[in-house]
Design a protein around this motif. Structure first.
Motif, mmCIF file in Angstrom:
data_model
loop_
_atom_site.group_PDB
_atom_site.id
_atom_site.type_symbol
_atom_site.label_atom_id
_atom_site.label_comp_id
_atom_site.label_asym_id
_atom_site.label_seq_id
_atom_site.Cartn_x
_atom_site.Cartn_y
_atom_site.Cartn_z
ATOM 1 N N ILE A 144 20.589 -22.922 -20.757
ATOM 2 C CA ILE A 144 19.147 -22.867 -20.483
ATOM 3 C C ILE A 144 18.679 -24.302 -20.259
ATOM 4 N N PRO A 145 17.539 -24.499 -19.591
ATOM 5 C CA PRO A 145 17.113 -25.873 -19.318
ATOM 6 C C PRO A 145 17.068 -26.711 -20.596
ATOM 7 N N GLY A 146 17.825 -27.794 -20.602
ATOM 8 C CA GLY A 146 17.862 -28.683 -21.759
ATOM 9 C C GLY A 146 18.883 -28.301 -22.813
ATOM 10 N N GLY A 147 19.702 -27.289 -22.561
ATOM 11 C CA GLY A 147 20.699 -26.975 -23.593
ATOM 12 C C GLY A 147 21.433 -25.670 -23.409
ATOM 13 N N ILE A 148 21.623 -24.993 -24.533
ATOM 14 C CA ILE A 148 22.445 -23.787 -24.585
ATOM 15 C C ILE A 148 21.769 -22.837 -25.579
ATOM 16 N N ASN A 149 22.012 -21.535 -25.457
ATOM 17 C CA ASN A 149 21.296 -20.620 -26.366
ATOM 18 C C ASN A 149 22.137 -20.141 -27.547
ATOM 19 N N LYS A 150 23.360 -20.627 -27.676
ATOM 20 C CA LYS A 150 24.158 -20.258 -28.861
ATOM 21 C C LYS A 150 25.243 -21.296 -29.122
ATOM 22 N N ASN A 151 25.779 -21.260 -30.306
ATOM 23 C CA ASN A 151 26.946 -22.089 -30.607
ATOM 24 C C ASN A 151 28.162 -21.173 -30.738
ATOM 25 N N LEU A 152 29.276 -21.746 -31.147
ATOM 26 C CA LEU A 152 30.493 -20.934 -31.283
ATOM 27 C C LEU A 152 30.722 -20.679 -32.772
ATOM 28 N N SER A 153 30.813 -19.417 -33.138
ATOM 29 C CA SER A 153 30.997 -19.124 -34.565
ATOM 30 C C SER A 153 32.436 -19.435 -34.981
ATOM 31 N N ILE A 154 32.639 -19.577 -36.259
ATOM 32 C CA ILE A 154 33.976 -19.834 -36.796
ATOM 33 C C ILE A 154 34.916 -18.679 -36.419
ATOM 34 N N GLU A 155 34.392 -17.452 -36.498
ATOM 35 C CA GLU A 155 35.216 -16.276 -36.163
ATOM 36 C C GLU A 155 35.649 -16.331 -34.698
ATOM 37 N N GLU A 156 34.686 -16.653 -33.829
ATOM 38 C CA GLU A 156 35.021 -16.753 -32.399
ATOM 39 C C GLU A 156 36.074 -17.843 -32.186
ATOM 40 N N ARG A 157 35.839 -18.985 -32.801
ATOM 41 C CA ARG A 157 36.783 -20.108 -32.651
ATOM 42 C C ARG A 157 38.187 -19.713 -33.100
ATOM 43 N N ASP A 158 38.279 -19.088 -34.268
ATOM 44 C CA ASP A 158 39.599 -18.737 -34.804
ATOM 45 C C ASP A 158 40.309 -17.715 -33.919
ATOM 46 N N GLY A 159 39.518 -16.832 -33.298
ATOM 47 C CA GLY A 159 40.104 -15.861 -32.368
ATOM 48 C C GLY A 159 40.780 -16.554 -31.200
ATOM 49 N N PHE A 160 40.157 -17.626 -30.708
ATOM 50 C CA PHE A 160 40.750 -18.352 -29.582
ATOM 51 C C PHE A 160 41.943 -19.200 -30.024
ATOM 52 N N LEU A 161 41.831 -19.796 -31.213
ATOM 53 C CA LEU A 161 42.924 -20.659 -31.681
ATOM 54 C C LEU A 161 44.227 -19.863 -31.845
ATOM 55 N N LYS A 162 44.065 -18.603 -32.207
ATOM 56 C CA LYS A 162 45.228 -17.743 -32.447
ATOM 57 C C LYS A 162 46.137 -17.656 -31.209
ATOM 58 N N ASP A 163 45.536 -17.580 -30.026
ATOM 59 C CA ASP A 163 46.325 -17.399 -28.805
ATOM 60 C C ASP A 163 46.537 -18.688 -28.022
ATOM 61 N N LEU A 164 46.035 -19.792 -28.550
ATOM 62 C CA LEU A 164 46.021 -21.035 -27.774
ATOM 63 C C LEU A 164 47.414 -21.528 -27.381
ATOM 64 N N ASP A 165 48.335 -21.529 -28.346
ATOM 65 C CA ASP A 165 49.670 -22.059 -28.053
ATOM 66 C C ASP A 165 50.349 -21.280 -26.927
ATOM 67 N N GLN A 166 50.122 -19.975 -26.916
ATOM 68 C CA GLN A 166 50.684 -19.157 -25.846
ATOM 69 C C GLN A 166 50.115 -19.554 -24.484
ATOM 70 N N MET A 167 48.818 -19.854 -24.461
ATOM 71 C CA MET A 167 48.174 -20.251 -23.201
ATOM 72 C C MET A 167 48.737 -21.589 -22.714
ATOM 73 N N VAL A 168 48.941 -22.505 -23.653
ATOM 74 C CA VAL A 168 49.509 -23.805 -23.281
ATOM 75 C C VAL A 168 50.878 -23.592 -22.642
ATOM 76 N N GLU A 169 51.667 -22.743 -23.263
ATOM 77 C CA GLU A 169 53.025 -22.503 -22.753
ATOM 78 C C GLU A 169 52.995 -21.875 -21.356
ATOM 79 N N TRP A 170 52.139 -20.901 -21.175
ATOM 80 C CA TRP A 170 52.030 -20.260 -19.858
ATOM 81 C C TRP A 170 51.472 -21.242 -18.807
ATOM 82 N N GLY A 171 50.541 -22.078 -19.252
ATOM 83 C CA GLY A 171 49.989 -23.091 -18.343
ATOM 84 C C GLY A 171 51.082 -24.038 -17.868
#
Lengths: 480, 238
Positions: A176-203
């Protein structure tokens, strides 16, 4: 194929397939099947620049992203960056900027994965003139199932990041003008961290496929739509590749700087657009070089060429290998776009990794505002290249002017050069076959064009090739 | 005189109070009757007809019809839901409602009503009327493209805000909301805190520069359909 009154034959490829948007190619042949002219026409038309007029400025980032369903985040963020300046909030909070970056890297990941695995890989894996029945994504799934699945999963990861930052996978509302309307929750972050190494490998794996293909086919790449051009991209203050922000840098085919660190709002002083009667897509050029010589490439190839370095270790190592192929001079091979694109894919994953470990993403300071302005420019490196959004807003908060130079528009002249060069090399004097015509499409696909965006258009996706005789008649036409 | 009035809605016995409308009694009993022009605190109006119920076999607006002893009211029937859905569809085609980029999306009662009725796309042809935007006020914007002529702003301004900012002008397809000034909203005495602004069920009267601040997933109707708050009272009470 049709013979026209002037004796020239016209071949039409319509629609051009495995690209985003609707376009066609026409090839003019003389009586000996010699190519006289080959052009890429964009046949869609859109009116976003007109119909955002009168709308309130805060609506624009959400409205204008409807230009595209593939990388709407690019338009969302470029418009939001412009509107940041309208509300005097361009110095975003760390949380806002990092959330936007996470959205953007997620987008670059999914868009590059889509293009490499699903749109262009059939050409690279099976050959440009392989049987058309297998030279498609279904053929890739059948013969290279692991690769096909990786493409899907990398895309999914990127799309989920977009959802976590923008609220929806397609056409969200995060910035939104001047920023963002949400942050990233710990739960959301941990969900992404779980699959991150696999993404690095595929990349890494995708980068290796693209690199190996280019190195093994270097002789082909050196004669397939290889031509010198200027290159343009955003660049960070220290010369690093930056997909989200920076000043504009343009270099010559030899790597000499034409201009550097140009502030986004000054783009009009350096770049102009030319209209040609046969295409809805404009032809941008660098003013100081003029319309004939001022055209340039944008996108992954241009970005890897213009930057001094990449600030993530694996992508930087890959960049060095890439540049070594052309003795550290800019790479002007159209087919090298694929390799450059996969360097950026890995770079995006590395950036996502850094961001996910950054506690600023859980911050709660989301929006800043300052002195109101009436005019602003927002620039971004979209997956397909530099994206320009320019708006004027009146005292009632309504948009009075919008100018968009979309990534693919910047690559209009290079794509036309690629089409012309491939037609002259591969079609000249020969009997036209589907495989030969696909060479033309391979050249276009290397640029990963988004033809819908480029004309700010609505309409169908596909593309067409026409062969026209010397009298202007269509003598052959391929459409899918 | 008894201070309760007993009547039936869809076979359920309801106790209303003298002077109540069917809608008010139903709300207290936890029975949701769809509505768009009705708004808590405003006098009954009967403009949108989305609350149409059958009262002893005759169609009536639940928001204006008083409760009466022994009446039999049909509310949640296939026929009524079909008719209500058609009214909502007509509202969509009569204006220019682009939910995909409208800042009211997720908080819009018209959109939520369409979702509640399962309307994916209107079956009627769009009229695409030419309507204007009045952004003259520093803090409030009127986008007439999205107005459904519910009249909430007119009543809220006069009954709740003690002003007289809005009025209808024109007839039939040319009917629209006008401001009580020479030309522009900026020339009225409206204030951004007025209930005339906050009562708008759609994206027609908006507070400026706050659009999209609530993320997708946290908006009013992202998880629960419109009317679920009223129905929750029934679930809790039963």
């Amino acid at each position: 194929m049709v013979v026209a009154k002037n004796g020239l034959k016209r071949v039409v490829i319509e629609p051009v397939t495995r690209v985003e948007g609707h376009g066609k190619v026409t090839i003019l042949l003389d009586e000996k099947n010699k190519v006289q002219q080959a052009r890429l026409h964009i046949v869609e038309f859109r009116g976003f620049e007109r119909f955002v007029q009168g709308r309130p400025f805060w609506e624009v980032p959400v409205l204008v992203q409807r230009l595209c369903g593939i990388c709407p985040v690019s338009h969302h963020l470029a418009a939001a960056k412009a509107m940041d300046r309208i509300v005097g909030g361009e110095n975003l909070t760390p949380t806002a900027e990092k959330m936007r970056r996470l959205m953007h890297y997620g987008q670059t990941l999914q868009s590059h994965a889509l293009h490499f695995f699903h749109l262009c890989s059939p050409d690279l894996l099976f050959g440009f003139d392989a049987d058309v029945a297998i030279r498609n994504v279904i053929g890739v799934i059948a013969k290279f199932p692991d690769l096909a699945v990786q493409g899907v999963m990398l895309r999914k990861y990127g799309q989920e990041l977009i959802k976590a930052t923008a609220g929806k996978k397609i056409h969200g509302t995060g910035a939104i003008p001047g920023g963002i309307n949400k942050n990233l929750s710990i739960e959301e972050r941990d969900g992404f961290l779980k699959d991150l190494d696999q993404m690095v490998e595929w990349g890494r794996g995708a980068l290796k496929v693209a690199k190996d293909y280019t190195v093994e086919h270097l002789e082909l790449a050196k004669e397939f739509a290889a031509f010198p051009s200027s290159h343009l991209s955003l660049i960070r203050e220290d010369g690093a590749m930056d997909l989200y922000d920076g000043g504009i840098r343009a270099i010559t085919a030899d790597g000499e700087k034409i201009f550097d660190h140009v502030a986004p709002e000054k783009y009009n002083d350096y770049i102009a657009e030319e209209v040609r009667s046969w295409s809805y897509m404009k032809f941008p050029f660098i003013k100081s070089l003029g319309p004939e010589e001022g055209w340039y490439r944008v996108g992954p190839l241009a970005r890897v060429n213009t930057c001094d370095f990449i600030d993530t270790p694996e992508a930087e190592a890959a960049r060095k290998e890439f540049m070594a192929v052309t003795d550290n001079k800019p790479n002007n091979l159209s087919l090298a776009y694929h390799w450059a694109r996969m360097i950026e894919l890995l770079h995006s994953i590395e950036k996502i990794k850094d961001l996910l470990h950054d506690p600023d993403l859980q911050g709660t300071d989301l929006v800043v505002k300052g002195e109101r302005r009436g005019e602003a420019v927002g620039l971004l490196e979209a997956p397909r290249g530099t994206l320009f959004h320019h708006y004027k807003v009146d005292e009632n908060d309504q948009v009075t002017m919008a100018n968009l130079i979309v990534s693919t528009t910047n690559n209009n002249e290079p794509m036309n050069r690629a089409v012309d060069s491939i037609a002259r090399k591969y079609i000249d004097g020969k009997e036209i076959t589907e495989g030969l015509l696909n060479h033309v499409e391979v050249g276009i696909r290397a640029y990963d064009p988004c033809l819908s965006c480029a004309t700010h258009a609505l309409g169908q996706m596909p593309l067409v090739v026409e062969l026209v005789d010397c009298e202007g008649n269509v003598i052959d036409r391929r459409s899918k | 005189m008894s201070n309760t009035i007993t009547f039936m809605i869809d076979g359920v016995e309801i106790e209303g109070k003298p002077g109540q409308t069917i809608m008010q009694a139903a709300d207290e009993a936890g029975i949701y009757i769809p509505r768009l022009c009705a708004f808590k605190g405003l006098s009954p109006y009967g403009a949108c007809r989305v609350c149409t119920v059958m009262v002893n076999g005759r169609p009536q607006a639940a928001c204006t019809q008083p409760v009466a002893p022994g009446t039999v009211v049909e509310n949640d029937t296939e026929r009524l839901q079909h008719l209500r859905g058609n009214i909502v569809e007509m509202m969509f085609v009569e204006g220019n409602h682009y939910c995909m980029f409208c800042e009211k999306s997720g908080n819009c009662e018209l959109q939520a009503m369409a979702y509640r009725f399962g309307i994916a796309a209107p079956k009627y042809p769009y009229l695409f009327p030419e309507r204007d935007v009045d952004a003259s006020h520093p803090d409030i914007l009127i986008d007439r493209n999205r107005c459904i002529l519910c009249g909430r702003c007119i009543r809220a301004s006069s009954d709740l805000d003690g002003k007289n900012v809005f009025q209808f002008v024109g007839r039939g397809k040319d009917k629209q909301i006008a401001v009580n000034a020479e030309a522009r909203l900026a020339d009225t005495d409206i204030d951004v805190t007025d209930q005339a602004v906050s009562s708008c069920p759609v994206g027609a009267i908006l507070k400026k520069r706050v659009g999209y601040a609530v993320p997708i997933g946290e908006r009013l109707y992202d998880h629960k359909p419109i009317g679920s708050d009223i129905e929750a009272a029934r679930t809790a009470g039963s």
